[in-house]
Write a protein that holds these residues in place. Sequence first.
Motif, PDB file in Angstrom:
ATOM      1  N   ILE A 187       0.844  -1.196   0.000  1.00  0.00           N
ATOM      2  CA  ILE A 187       0.000   0.000   0.000  1.00  0.00           C
ATOM      3  C   ILE A 187       0.884   1.253   0.000  1.00  0.00           C
ATOM      4  O   ILE A 187       2.012   1.242   0.494  1.00  0.00           O
ATOM      5  N   PRO A 188       0.385   2.359  -0.572  1.00  0.00           N
ATOM      6  CA  PRO A 188       1.179   3.593  -0.647  1.00  0.00           C
ATOM      7  C   PRO A 188       1.487   4.157   0.740  1.00  0.00           C
ATOM      8  O   PRO A 188       0.790   3.907   1.723  1.00  0.00           O
ATOM      9  N   GLU A 246       1.846   6.658   3.827  1.00  0.00           N
ATOM     10  CA  GLU A 246       0.997   7.666   4.460  1.00  0.00           C
ATOM     11  C   GLU A 246       1.791   8.451   5.491  1.00  0.00           C
ATOM     12  O   GLU A 246       1.242   8.990   6.440  1.00  0.00           O
ATOM     13  N   GLU A 258       5.317  12.740  -3.691  1.00  0.00           N
ATOM     14  CA  GLU A 258       4.309  13.339  -4.577  1.00  0.00           C
ATOM     15  C   GLU A 258       4.881  14.534  -5.339  1.00  0.00           C
ATOM     16  O   GLU A 258       4.596  14.717  -6.531  1.00  0.00           O
ATOM     17  N   ARG A 298       4.621   1.150  -3.203  1.00  0.00           N
ATOM     18  CA  ARG A 298       4.520   1.976  -1.993  1.00  0.00           C
ATOM     19  C   ARG A 298       4.722   3.450  -2.294  1.00  0.00           C
ATOM     20  O   ARG A 298       4.357   4.302  -1.480  1.00  0.00           O
ATOM     21  N   CYS A 341       3.402   5.077  -4.942  1.00  0.00           N
ATOM     22  CA  CYS A 341       2.284   5.638  -5.713  1.00  0.00           C
ATOM     23  C   CYS A 341       1.333   6.347  -4.751  1.00  0.00           C
ATOM     24  O   CYS A 341       0.249   5.848  -4.415  1.00  0.00           O
ATOM     25  N   VAL A 342       1.739   7.512  -4.315  1.00  0.00           N
ATOM     26  CA  VAL A 342       1.037   8.223  -3.244  1.00  0.00           C
ATOM     27  C   VAL A 342       0.083   9.255  -3.828  1.00  0.00           C
ATOM     28  O   VAL A 342       0.166   9.633  -5.004  1.00  0.00           O
ATOM     29  N   TYR A 353      -1.646   9.706  -7.411  1.00  0.00           N
ATOM     30  CA  TYR A 353      -1.005   8.738  -8.302  1.00  0.00           C
ATOM     31  C   TYR A 353      -1.340   7.296  -7.907  1.00  0.00           C
ATOM     32  O   TYR A 353      -0.600   6.371  -8.248  1.00  0.00           O
ATOM     33  N   GLY A 354      -2.460   7.111  -7.207  1.00  0.00           N
ATOM     34  CA  GLY A 354      -2.841   5.774  -6.781  1.00  0.00           C
ATOM     35  C   GLY A 354      -3.098   4.826  -7.932  1.00  0.00           C
ATOM     36  O   GLY A 354      -2.765   3.638  -7.861  1.00  0.00           O
ATOM     37  N   GLU A 355      -3.685   5.327  -9.027  1.00  0.00           N
ATOM     38  CA  GLU A 355      -3.961   4.461 -10.175  1.00  0.00           C
ATOM     39  C   GLU A 355      -2.684   3.979 -10.846  1.00  0.00           C
ATOM     40  O   GLU A 355      -2.667   2.916 -11.471  1.00  0.00           O
ATOM     41  N   ALA A 404      -0.295   2.703  -9.488  1.00  0.00           N
ATOM     42  CA  ALA A 404       0.204   1.511  -8.802  1.00  0.00           C
ATOM     43  C   ALA A 404      -0.202   0.229  -9.516  1.00  0.00           C
ATOM     44  O   ALA A 404       0.344  -0.835  -9.214  1.00  0.00           O
ATOM     45  N   ALA A 459      -6.700  -0.767  -7.733  1.00  0.00           N
ATOM     46  CA  ALA A 459      -6.178   0.539  -8.137  1.00  0.00           C
ATOM     47  C   ALA A 459      -6.741   0.967  -9.487  1.00  0.00           C
ATOM     48  O   ALA A 459      -7.015   2.148  -9.697  1.00  0.00           O
TER      49      ALA A 459
END
Length: 467
Positions: free
Chosen positions: A153-154, A156, A164, A282, A284-285, A288-290, A292, A322
């Motif tokens: 998971i990205p 946090e 980013e 990790r 792809c924050v 930019y989640g897609e 991933a 994603a």
Amino acid sequence: MLAALHDRDGRGRFGGRARLGIPGNADDWASAARQLTEGLVKGSERRGALPESIVAFLCQDPKDGESAREVMERLRPLAQLLRTACGALDVPVIEALCISDGRFWSYCCPSAQCCPSDGTPMGLPGTSVLAAAATYAGLQIRGSLREFRARLIPWETAAALEQESALNAVSMALIPRILDDESRTVVATETLDLAHRVMRRFADSTSAAGAPGVSGVSAVPGTAGVSGALQADLRDDELLCHDEAATLILGLQDRTTRDRAAEWMEGDEAGPALRLWRALARRCVGPYGEHAAAPLTLAGWVAWSSGDELDAREALAMALGADPGYLFARLLHQACNEGLDPESIRRCLRKERVDRAGAETIASSASSASSASSASSAPVDAGRASGAASAPSTRVASRRRRKSRSTGSAENRPGSRPSGTAGTRRPRSPADGSPAPEAPTRAGDGTGGGTRSRRGAGRHGTKQGET
């Protein structure tokens, strides 16, 4: 997860399994249930064994401030969608269970005595005969699903903001080059070269640490202890710069580049490649989640190719979470759920790699031969040009020599008219037709020469008359 059940000759057995991550948006549950059900039923049918029935498992840990019972109630509509989708294919769901926080509930059993409203506690892990046998055989107990997903998971943390910013900066420069047909090939080469350098960096760090399995990829990827996996992930994060991660994430959005990266699937390349794809997932924050979907799919593919179907299914499910429309992840996820052999895909990727290497060798040889031919032909062409330039002058000189020789011959022959200009001719006298003496003239002065000749002829005639 859906598990197929077969009952032949009164002996029940488990068949194929299909697993998919639960979409975060409830609006996507209907399509996810339909996709999962069709993949299991049609895949079993192609293998010649249509399931007699299906058992559904909905597994999800509680969110912050949420109880396990609330998770069960929240997922109840999804359980009903799965039962409806299976019924549409004439395969009943005989049991649907929700598993959360060490307890399970049944969506099909209405009896409170059998299935209490607070759920039924699950057995303590590691106390069964099977767990004891696995320990005796030297197998390691895997971590929980939450611990495995934590590796993918990205971020946090505060570092997510720096990552980013790097993604924003790199995308401004890289995306236009990827969209341009002429520079796309160059970007692909740069991306793969950078990925290979980072993989070597990961491998060197593991060798320097003197622990070949600390990356979580020992005999089978993902089988290392949770603490060792966490330490390995932290070390990989330190070895990967923000700009490098951003360049790789954006470069892998190109389908051709991603397919070439999928060739690092076995041997010494598999371990570092899996570590790199996890590290990129990790990173792809934020928005930019897609992005991933690409590294998650590659992570799932390498895990499946290395024999770890559990990690492969989870990574591929997260890739579809994603980006539900990511075709590469859907194909691999379906193939993995249907129990296909990944060797068929490996053979295709190996052949593609060999063919490309052969084409590059031929192109390099042709380029070298062309350069050598151009270099060797340059002096010849110069000589030809020099010869072509000297040929006219040689011919002109020959004509001049032949002309001079022919002129001298004409003057030596009796009665022949000398060649030359009009002023060198000896005009005949109009009186008696005898030849007049040649007057001195300038070459080419035909008019002056004729006048002098006529004057000479007149004086000669006058003298005769006086005589």
